[in-house]
Design a protein around this motif. Sequence first.
Motif, PDB file in Angstrom:
ATOM      1  N   LEU A 194       0.811  -1.219   0.000  1.00 47.26           N
ATOM      2  CA  LEU A 194       0.000   0.000   0.000  1.00 47.26           C
ATOM      3  C   LEU A 194       0.843   1.268   0.000  1.00 47.26           C
ATOM      4  CD1 LEU A 194      -2.889  -0.941   2.456  1.00 47.26           C
ATOM      5  CD2 LEU A 194      -2.968  -0.818  -0.037  1.00 47.26           C
ATOM      6  N   LYS A 195       2.066   1.194   0.490  1.00 47.57           N
ATOM      7  CA  LYS A 195       2.939   2.379   0.510  1.00 47.57           C
ATOM      8  C   LYS A 195       3.460   2.721  -0.882  1.00 47.57           C
ATOM      9  CE  LYS A 195       5.836   1.068   3.738  1.00 47.57           C
ATOM     10  NZ  LYS A 195       6.896   1.035   4.750  1.00 47.57           N
ATOM     11  N   ASN A 196       3.449   1.770  -1.791  1.00 46.56           N
ATOM     12  CA  ASN A 196       3.993   1.963  -3.137  1.00 46.56           C
ATOM     13  C   ASN A 196       2.919   2.428  -4.110  1.00 46.56           C
ATOM     14  OD1 ASN A 196       6.634   1.118  -2.435  1.00 46.56           O
ATOM     15  ND2 ASN A 196       5.954  -1.005  -2.517  1.00 46.56           N
ATOM     16  N   ILE A 197       2.482   3.667  -3.957  1.00 45.12           N
ATOM     17  CA  ILE A 197       1.497   4.223  -4.883  1.00 45.12           C
ATOM     18  C   ILE A 197       2.214   5.122  -5.887  1.00 45.12           C
ATOM     19  CG2 ILE A 197      -0.453   4.022  -3.307  1.00 45.12           C
ATOM     20  CD1 ILE A 197      -0.119   6.925  -2.591  1.00 45.12           C
ATOM     21  N   GLU A 198       1.697   5.124  -7.103  1.00 44.30           N
ATOM     22  CA  GLU A 198       2.348   5.864  -8.195  1.00 44.30           C
ATOM     23  C   GLU A 198       2.169   7.378  -8.067  1.00 44.30           C
ATOM     24  OE1 GLU A 198       0.920   4.202 -11.833  1.00 44.30           O
ATOM     25  OE2 GLU A 198       1.574   2.185 -11.266  1.00 44.30           O
ATOM     26  N   ASP A 199       0.954   7.806  -7.845  1.00 43.29           N
ATOM     27  CA  ASP A 199       0.668   9.250  -7.783  1.00 43.29           C
ATOM     28  C   ASP A 199       0.872   9.751  -6.354  1.00 43.29           C
ATOM     29  OD1 ASP A 199      -1.480   7.719  -6.981  1.00 43.29           O
ATOM     30  OD2 ASP A 199      -2.982   9.139  -7.687  1.00 43.29           O
ATOM     31  N   ASN A 200       2.131   9.827  -5.939  1.00 39.78           N
ATOM     32  CA  ASN A 200       2.451  10.127  -4.548  1.00 39.78           C
ATOM     33  C   ASN A 200       2.881  11.572  -4.311  1.00 39.78           C
ATOM     34  OD1 ASN A 200       4.945  10.122  -5.725  1.00 39.78           O
ATOM     35  ND2 ASN A 200       5.693   8.321  -4.642  1.00 39.78           N
ATOM     36  N   ASP A 201       2.527  12.483  -5.233  1.00 41.49           N
ATOM     37  CA  ASP A 201       2.953  13.889  -5.120  1.00 41.49           C
ATOM     38  C   ASP A 201       2.003  14.750  -4.297  1.00 41.49           C
ATOM     39  OD1 ASP A 201       5.190  13.329  -6.624  1.00 41.49           O
ATOM     40  OD2 ASP A 201       4.205  13.844  -8.523  1.00 41.49           O
ATOM     41  N   SER A 202       0.750  14.375  -4.194  1.00 41.93           N
ATOM     42  CA  SER A 202      -0.225  15.221  -3.497  1.00 41.93           C
ATOM     43  C   SER A 202      -0.059  15.102  -1.977  1.00 41.93           C
ATOM     44  CB  SER A 202      -1.647  14.818  -3.886  1.00 41.93           C
ATOM     45  OG  SER A 202      -1.958  13.557  -3.326  1.00 41.93           O
ATOM     46  N   GLU A 203      -0.593  16.087  -1.267  1.00 37.91           N
ATOM     47  CA  GLU A 203      -0.570  16.053   0.207  1.00 37.91           C
ATOM     48  C   GLU A 203      -1.333  14.845   0.726  1.00 37.91           C
ATOM     49  OE1 GLU A 203       0.924  17.453   3.008  1.00 37.91           O
ATOM     50  OE2 GLU A 203       2.084  18.229   1.328  1.00 37.91           O
ATOM     51  N   GLU A 204      -2.468  14.560   0.097  1.00 34.02           N
ATOM     52  CA  GLU A 204      -3.285  13.419   0.512  1.00 34.02           C
ATOM     53  C   GLU A 204      -2.498  12.118   0.358  1.00 34.02           C
ATOM     54  OE1 GLU A 204      -7.705  11.510  -0.235  1.00 34.02           O
ATOM     55  OE2 GLU A 204      -6.925  12.940  -1.694  1.00 34.02           O
ATOM     56  N   ALA A 205      -1.763  11.965  -0.742  1.00 32.12           N
ATOM     57  CA  ALA A 205      -0.956  10.763  -0.971  1.00 32.12           C
ATOM     58  C   ALA A 205       0.153  10.659   0.067  1.00 32.12           C
ATOM     59  CB  ALA A 205      -0.368  10.781  -2.376  1.00 32.12           C
ATOM     60  N   LYS A 206       0.799  11.788   0.364  1.00 35.48           N
ATOM     61  CA  LYS A 206       1.880  11.797   1.354  1.00 35.48           C
ATOM     62  C   LYS A 206       1.352  11.416   2.739  1.00 35.48           C
ATOM     63  CE  LYS A 206       4.756  15.024  -1.172  1.00 35.48           C
ATOM     64  NZ  LYS A 206       5.228  16.382  -1.315  1.00 35.48           N
ATOM     65  N   GLU A 207       0.171  11.913   3.093  1.00 35.20           N
ATOM     66  CA  GLU A 207      -0.446  11.562   4.379  1.00 35.20           C
ATOM     67  C   GLU A 207      -0.783  10.067   4.427  1.00 35.20           C
ATOM     68  OE1 GLU A 207      -3.723  14.032   5.618  1.00 35.20           O
ATOM     69  OE2 GLU A 207      -2.653  15.851   5.007  1.00 35.20           O
ATOM     70  N   PHE A 208      -1.291   9.558   3.298  1.00 33.67           N
ATOM     71  CA  PHE A 208      -1.637   8.134   3.229  1.00 33.67           C
ATOM     72  C   PHE A 208      -0.384   7.273   3.383  1.00 33.67           C
ATOM     73  CE2 PHE A 208      -2.338   4.164   0.913  1.00 33.67           C
ATOM     74  CZ  PHE A 208      -3.481   3.713   1.554  1.00 33.67           C
ATOM     75  N   ILE A 209       0.681   7.639   2.677  1.00 35.25           N
ATOM     76  CA  ILE A 209       1.935   6.891   2.758  1.00 35.25           C
ATOM     77  C   ILE A 209       2.485   6.939   4.181  1.00 35.25           C
ATOM     78  CG2 ILE A 209       4.349   6.849   1.995  1.00 35.25           C
ATOM     79  CD1 ILE A 209       3.261   7.803  -0.781  1.00 35.25           C
ATOM     80  N   LYS A 210       2.397   8.094   4.827  1.00 32.00           N
ATOM     81  CA  LYS A 210       2.867   8.212   6.215  1.00 32.00           C
ATOM     82  C   LYS A 210       2.037   7.316   7.135  1.00 32.00           C
ATOM     83  CE  LYS A 210       3.924  11.274  10.067  1.00 32.00           C
ATOM     84  NZ  LYS A 210       3.869  10.167  10.959  1.00 32.00           N
ATOM     85  N   LEU A 211       0.727   7.326   6.942  1.00 30.08           N
ATOM     86  CA  LEU A 211      -0.143   6.482   7.754  1.00 30.08           C
ATOM     87  C   LEU A 211       0.226   5.008   7.582  1.00 30.08           C
ATOM     88  CD1 LEU A 211      -2.643   6.231   9.617  1.00 30.08           C
ATOM     89  CD2 LEU A 211      -4.029   6.111   7.531  1.00 30.08           C
ATOM     90  N   MET A 212       0.435   4.578   6.337  1.00 27.28           N
ATOM     91  CA  MET A 212       0.805   3.185   6.078  1.00 27.28           C
ATOM     92  C   MET A 212       2.187   2.883   6.672  1.00 27.28           C
ATOM     93  SD  MET A 212      -1.812   1.868   4.700  1.00 27.28           S
ATOM     94  CE  MET A 212      -2.829   3.080   5.559  1.00 27.28           C
ATOM     95  N   SER A 213       3.096   3.846   6.615  1.00 26.60           N
ATOM     96  CA  SER A 213       4.431   3.674   7.211  1.00 26.60           C
ATOM     97  C   SER A 213       4.335   3.535   8.728  1.00 26.60           C
ATOM     98  CB  SER A 213       5.334   4.850   6.852  1.00 26.60           C
ATOM     99  OG  SER A 213       5.621   4.844   5.480  1.00 26.60           O
ATOM    100  N   ASP A 214       3.471   4.355   9.337  1.00 29.36           N
ATOM    101  CA  ASP A 214       3.282   4.272  10.789  1.00 29.36           C
ATOM    102  C   ASP A 214       2.704   2.911  11.185  1.00 29.36           C
ATOM    103  OD1 ASP A 214       4.277   6.834  11.000  1.00 29.36           O
ATOM    104  OD2 ASP A 214       2.305   7.786  11.345  1.00 29.36           O
ATOM    105  N   PHE A 215       1.693   2.462  10.442  1.00 25.46           N
ATOM    106  CA  PHE A 215       1.132   1.135  10.706  1.00 25.46           C
ATOM    107  C   PHE A 215       2.197   0.063  10.513  1.00 25.46           C
ATOM    108  CE2 PHE A 215      -3.384   2.630   9.906  1.00 25.46           C
ATOM    109  CZ  PHE A 215      -3.840   2.302  11.162  1.00 25.46           C
ATOM    110  N   SER A 216       2.978   0.208   9.463  1.00 24.69           N
ATOM    111  CA  SER A 216       4.037  -0.743   9.162  1.00 24.69           C
ATOM    112  C   SER A 216       5.081  -0.779  10.282  1.00 24.69           C
ATOM    113  CB  SER A 216       4.695  -0.377   7.828  1.00 24.69           C
ATOM    114  OG  SER A 216       5.628  -1.338   7.453  1.00 24.69           O
TER     115      SER A 216
END
Length: 167
Positions: free
Chosen positions: A115-137
């Motif tokens: 889930l952390k490996n999303i292509e369109d990761n430039d938006s704030e929403e994407a960055k927040e999502f990646i951080k959330l998945m990283s925290d869970f991870s």
Amino acid sequence: MKLSEAKEKYIQTWGTFATNWGINRTMAQVHALLLATGKPLSTDEVMEQLEISRGNANMNLRALIDWGIVRKEFIKGDRKEYFVAEKDVWYLFKQITKERRKREIEPVISFLEELKNIEDNDSEEAKEFIKLMSDFSSVTGKINNIMDLAIKSDDHWLVGKITNLLK
């Protein structure tokens, strides 16, 4: 309380507790029965004592063998298969922890990494999502590490660590 009453209460209660931990009630009852019995039991005896079907008994006995906490035992002159539970409680804890980690924690770790490996990761929403998945991870990884330590440790080590935590 008589021994037979205590055993029956143990088997029934252990099955109820197990459902709270995400384990099949009948599987826990079969395991409790084998633990509480001083001799190997056949499938027929398990069926009779727990009042379950042959299919249910066979399925749960095989699952307990797969978990590494029950083994087959053969009795000379008897063609039936008999089953015995591992009675070393520390070994049981480590085996159950190992199986739970394999079935529950490791798939979550893989899922979160994906889930952390999303292509369109430039938006704030994407960055927040990646951080959330990283925290869970991160949390799941720590749980995995703790489980790994428990699996590899001996009982004295864990008791010492828990005692230190409680102080």
